[in-house]
Every structure is written in C-alpha cells, then in structure tokens.
Design an enzyme around this catalytic site. Structure first.
Site, short mmCIF file in Angstrom:
data_model
loop_
_atom_site.label_atom_id
_atom_site.label_comp_id
_atom_site.label_asym_id
_atom_site.label_seq_id
_atom_site.Cartn_x
_atom_site.Cartn_y
_atom_site.Cartn_z
CB SER A 100 -0.90 0.01 1.24
OG SER A 100 -0.10 0.01 2.43
CB THR A 114 -1.95 -1.71 10.76
OG1 THR A 114 -1.03 -1.12 9.83
CG2 THR A 114 -3.23 -0.88 10.79
NE ARG A 115 3.12 -6.02 15.95
CZ ARG A 115 3.98 -5.69 16.91
NH1 ARG A 115 3.64 -4.83 17.85
NH2 ARG A 115 5.17 -6.24 16.94
CB ILE A 119 0.54 7.67 15.95
CG1 ILE A 119 0.29 6.44 16.80
CG2 ILE A 119 2.03 7.79 15.60
CD1 ILE A 119 0.46 5.13 16.05
CE1 TYR A 132 -0.18 -9.67 1.46
CE2 TYR A 132 -1.27 -10.59 -0.44
CZ TYR A 132 -1.06 -9.54 0.42
OH TYR A 132 -1.74 -8.36 0.23
#
Length: 566
Positions: A218, A230-231, A287, A487
């Site tokens: 992304s 989101t790590r 953040i 994935y």
C-alpha cells in the site's frame, strides 16, 4: 549531528489528497488486460469469467448514494473550526464517505452497493500536534469518538465507525502532518510526522541520501502513522525489519497530554509501551510523530529472478537463505498457481525477448520439470557493490543446491516497477462482478507446508459450498529465522449474495490459518475483519489483558472503539 528540515520540506497546505471514494488509487489509473494476451484466457480457466463477453461496470454515481446526515452539533463544529481554522473541519458528504471505510473488498462492495450505515460526522485536518491535542481534548470533553485517518488503505475494517454508534464521530485526518522534521545522522534516526505518505516520506529522505526501506503493498497511499498503528511489513523487511523493528520513538496524543516514547536503542523499563502502541489501531490515542531507523541509500541494488521446480524446493531454499549469514532485502517465492498468474499478467514478448522466454521454457521442460508446477522467485540484494555481489554468490549456491536456476534481473526489474499495482487488479475484477482478495499469515518453517495445504483445502471446500468456481494462489515473503509469511490471494465470480459468499471463503481461510498453526494476520492488522479469531490466536487470557489495557487507557471509549477487541 542533526539535520533540520529544509525549506523545501515545508508543511503541505491546502487540500489533502485522497484516493477515489469507490476504489483504489487515483482517478484515471487502473488495470487493463488488452496488452496482456495471457490474462483473459487465464481468468476464464481460473474462475470461469469471460472478460471479452461481459460488460465492465463504470464509475459508480456518487449522487445516487444515500449518505447519512452529519450528527455534529453546530456548537461542537464551531469549537473544531476555532481550533483548525475554516475549511479544515468539514461535513460535506464526499469527505465523510471518503473517511468511512478503508479499501478492503468488503468496503468496496458495500460502497458500490450504497450500503453506508454510519459515516463520520465531521472530518478534521489539524496542522500540527498542538491542534491534534486541542481536537482530542474537545472531542473527549464532548464524549465524541475519534478515528485517526492516514491514507485510508486499511483492509481489516480498522477505520469504519460502528453502525450503532450514537455519539458524534470525528475522523481525524493527519494528512497535513507530512514532514520529515529532522535526521540524526550519527544515529540514523529520523523524526517524521505521522501523516506522511510513503512516496512523500521517501522523497524527503532520499533528497538527503537516506531511506527508511519500508515498502508495503500500500506504499503509494498509506502513511507512517498507519504503518505503526497496524504493525505493517514491507517488501524489504528481510533486510530493514518490520515497522515494529524500524520505529524507535513515538509521540501519541491522548486526552490531556502526549505519550512520549524516546528513541533509544533498547531499554529495560517494564512492559514496552512502545510495543503497546505499535498495532493498537488508534485505540490508545493519535500517533502524531515517529522516530524511525533510516539507512544511507545503498550503492548497489538489484532484484533477481529464479525458477524452482516446485514450491517445496523453493521453500527449502528460502529457509536455508534465512538461516545463512546473508541478508537479502527481498526473499519471495510464488507457488505454482501464483506463478501462472504472474506469467499471465505479463505483456506480450516480442523479438529476442519472446525467443528467450520460449527457449527458457523449453530448457526447463528438457530438465524434466512440469511447467504447471514451476515456481517463480524474486530475491533482492542491497549495499555496497562488493557486499551485494558476495550475498548474491552465496544465494546462487543455495538456489543451485535446491535445483533452482537464475534468470537474471529482467523479471526482477519488472516486478520492482509493478509491485504497488496489484490492488488495481482487485478493482478490475470487481468491475466485472468477481471477487479478488487477500489474507496473510505467518508460521514456523516446520508448519508452512501444512498451512499452505490446509488453506487450499479450506478454500476449495468453501468454493464448493457457495457453488462457485474459485482460484487460490500464494507467495511466501517476509522471511525470519524461525519462519515466514504466507500471503494468499483468492478469487471467484460473485453469485446472488456477494458478501455472504465472500464471508464463507474468508472465514474458511482464516480458520485454516489458526487450525494449521499460523497467526490470523501477519501485517494487515485486526480491526473488525480478523477480531473473531483473536482469542484462538492469543488465548482468552491474552484477550483479557488487551481488553484491560484499552479499558484502562481509554475508559470513555473515545478512541476508535470496538476495534481489535469489542
């Protein structure tokens, strides 16, 4: 020594750019198959979709959407406008729809169908951390909900307001906080505002000879703050680490003050608050800034392509590379299904290139390889020229040991150019009434083959259950000493119940991850999408600890409530 921001890095003002409301990326950019002769036949074989016979859906008509009215009281809006200035607190329908969902297949199906149960009531664009603090304090005082927003690329349901939320919902867009503030050149640490999107962030670093090395799928449309929340993992995480490895310091605005994590190499200061924030999806605050590890731009960089006889041989090679003393930037191998897809999305070869490709396939066939089982791999090397050359020589030996062959930099260069374009294919299939989505997991090397087989079996059973012809494919990426990420991509043509059918397949794949020894998500986060499997992943006591953290840190439930754990 510290380098301050240059004059050319001044804060971007004016409108913050967003992706189109109904799909991935910007207007006028999309996937086309006419110059890829293998694509339409491949899709027809895989899922039974005839791209030449069917009509492609055009852009949805925004005027046909029934957008819920804003619930923000005028008095509250006046307070927000007083903080961020006129034009930076907006309630128009388009702005609120853009900030309602992320870009998952579920999100886009609902948008295109006009299913919008709840939108943010106001979108706020603060200019700096002080304004973020004032917005947060005003929102908490008014008992409003605050949902931080970066690039809007999330696919785990981490952004949408709960449909039953009765309080005012504020989408807090960090897009104006987009600067690299300073670089500590002695330490290789950069202070960067959380709203910086991938290309802007890298351009500012590259201009001074640095790179963060973090390139998620992304990248083009996601932000530093979103990566932390989101790590996230990047395509070059084998060398540079996941975002949890890269981020060293943080500034997080909470009600009444800023949580500050100083950038130190390591610390023994109790349970890591930094780790609590990483992956928290906005539930602990907003953040606003991260201090990240950066690296000098490499002298040499190359991505090379390799073929393996089958997925087992390729996985064995990747495992040995991970255990060796080399550190490639990329170690990726596609299984046979994804390799076939990759070859089908290539443009038509001409002249010498066409003859070379035909010659390669003939050579592999003479070696006794089944061309339906071959697997394509990409391995990247970065650093000074001698170091990159040495690493490649070690990897080449490992590849040969596992009966693989190298085919040079040409395919790797093409992969490098197109690596951020995959979401456009998802939208293209959606235009033709087909689902194309992804789920990723991670597991130990000892379990990867079992996970791979279990997901294929689960997906095939789900396709049979919904009565649709489906396709599943996979690649391994993000290698670690103990294991790797798998994935998966799955696709099928929608029937009469698109989201019901999608849920059947998605649930089957997610459950297969857990049952086979993998995690529910490697880098997409939890949000709403993966929350049903959280307890199976981290145990009931793990969920209890996490719930206790959120309840204690945000007793009023003002920060992105009901994400990760309800």
């Amino acid at each position: 020594m510290t380098e301050p921001a240059s004059r050319t890095d001044a804060m971007r003002t004016g409108d913050v750019k967003h992706m189109k409301w109904w799909g991935w990326g910007v207007e006028g950019v999309g996937f086309h198959h006419e110059d890829k002769p293998g694509f339409a036949p491949f899709v027809h074989r895989a899922v039974g979709l005839d791209l030449w016979a069917g009509e492609r859906t055009g852009r949805p008509d925004f005027s046909q959407l029934k957008v819920p009215a804003s619930r923000a009281p005028e008095e509250f809006l006046s307070v927000l406008i007083g903080i961020v200035g006129p034009g930076n607190a907006v309630v128009d329908d388009l702005s609120r729809v853009v900030h309602t969902y992320g870009k998952s297949l579920r999100d886009l199906v609902r948008l295109r169908a006009g299913e919008i149960a709840r939108t943010p009531d106001v979108v706020v664009y603060p200019a700096d951390e002080a304004q973020v603090q004032s917005v947060v304090d005003a929102a908490v005082e008014a008992d409003a909900v605050i949902i931080p927003f970066g690039g809007g690329s999330n696919i785990a349901g981490s952004l949408e307001p709960h449909p039953d939320e009765s309080r005012v919902v504020v989408a807090l867009d960090l897009g104006r906080l987009s600067r690299v503030l300073e670089i500590d050149t002695d330490s290789g640490l950069a202070r960067i505002q959380a709203g910086a999107l991938g290309p802007d962030l890298e351009a500012q670093l590259n201009n001074r000879g640095w790179t963060m090395g973090h390139f998620p799928d992304s990248f083009t449309h996601s932000s530093l703050g979103g990566w932390v929340a989101t790590r996230s993992s990047g395509m070059q995480s084998d060398k540079y680490g996941d975002i949890a490895d890269i981020v060293k310091g943080l500034r997080v605005v909470r009600a009444g003050g800023v949580l500050v994590i100083r950038a130190v190499p390591s610390a023994s200061t109790g349970p890591s608050v930094r780790e609590m924030v990483v992956g928290s999806e906005g539930r602990l605050g907003v953040i606003t800034e991260a201090t990240v590890q950066v690296h000098r731009l490499p002298e040499s960089r190359g991505i090379y392509a390799y073929f393996f006889k089958d997925f087992d041989h390729g996985l064995a090679a990747m495992q040995e590379i991970a255990a060796s003393d080399v550190s490639p930037s990329v170690t990726r191998i596609s299984d046979a299904h994804e390799t076939g897809f990759s070859l089908a999305t290539s443009k038509a070869s001409k002249g010498i290139a066409k003859k070379a490709q035909a010659g390669l396939m003939a050579y592999l066939k003479r070696r006794g390889w089944n061309l339906d089982e071959i697997c394509l791999s990409f391995i990247g090397f970065e650093g000074d020229t001698a170091h990159a050359k040495r690493q490649k020589s070690v990897v080449d030996r490992i590849v040969r040991k596992h009966h693989g062959i190298g085919v040079g930099k040409g395919p790797g260069a093409l992969y490098d150019q197109k690596k951020f374009d995959t979401p456009y294919i998802r939208d293209f299939l959606l235009d033709h009434g087909a689902a194309g989505d992804v789920s990723e997991t991670a597991g130990p090397w000892s379990k990867l083959r079992g996970i791979h087989a279990a997901v294929y079996d689960a997906a095939d059973s789900a396709y049979e259950e919904i009565g649709r012809k489906g396709w599943t494919m996979c690649h391994m990426s993000h290698s670690y000493h103990s294991g790797a990420c798998l994935y998966f991509t799955f696709a099928f043509v929608f029937g009469d119940d698109p989201l019901g059918e999608y849920d059947t397949v998605k649930r089957a794949i997610q459950q297969a991850f857990v049952d086979a020894g993998g995690t529910i998500s490697h880098h997409h986060g939890v949000g709403l999408e993966h929350a049903p499997w959280l307890e199976e992943d981290i145990s009931a006591q793990g969920v209890a600890v996490m719930s206790g953290l959120f309840e204690a840190a945000d007793p009023g439930g003002n920060f992105n409530p009901r994400k990760i754990v309800v």
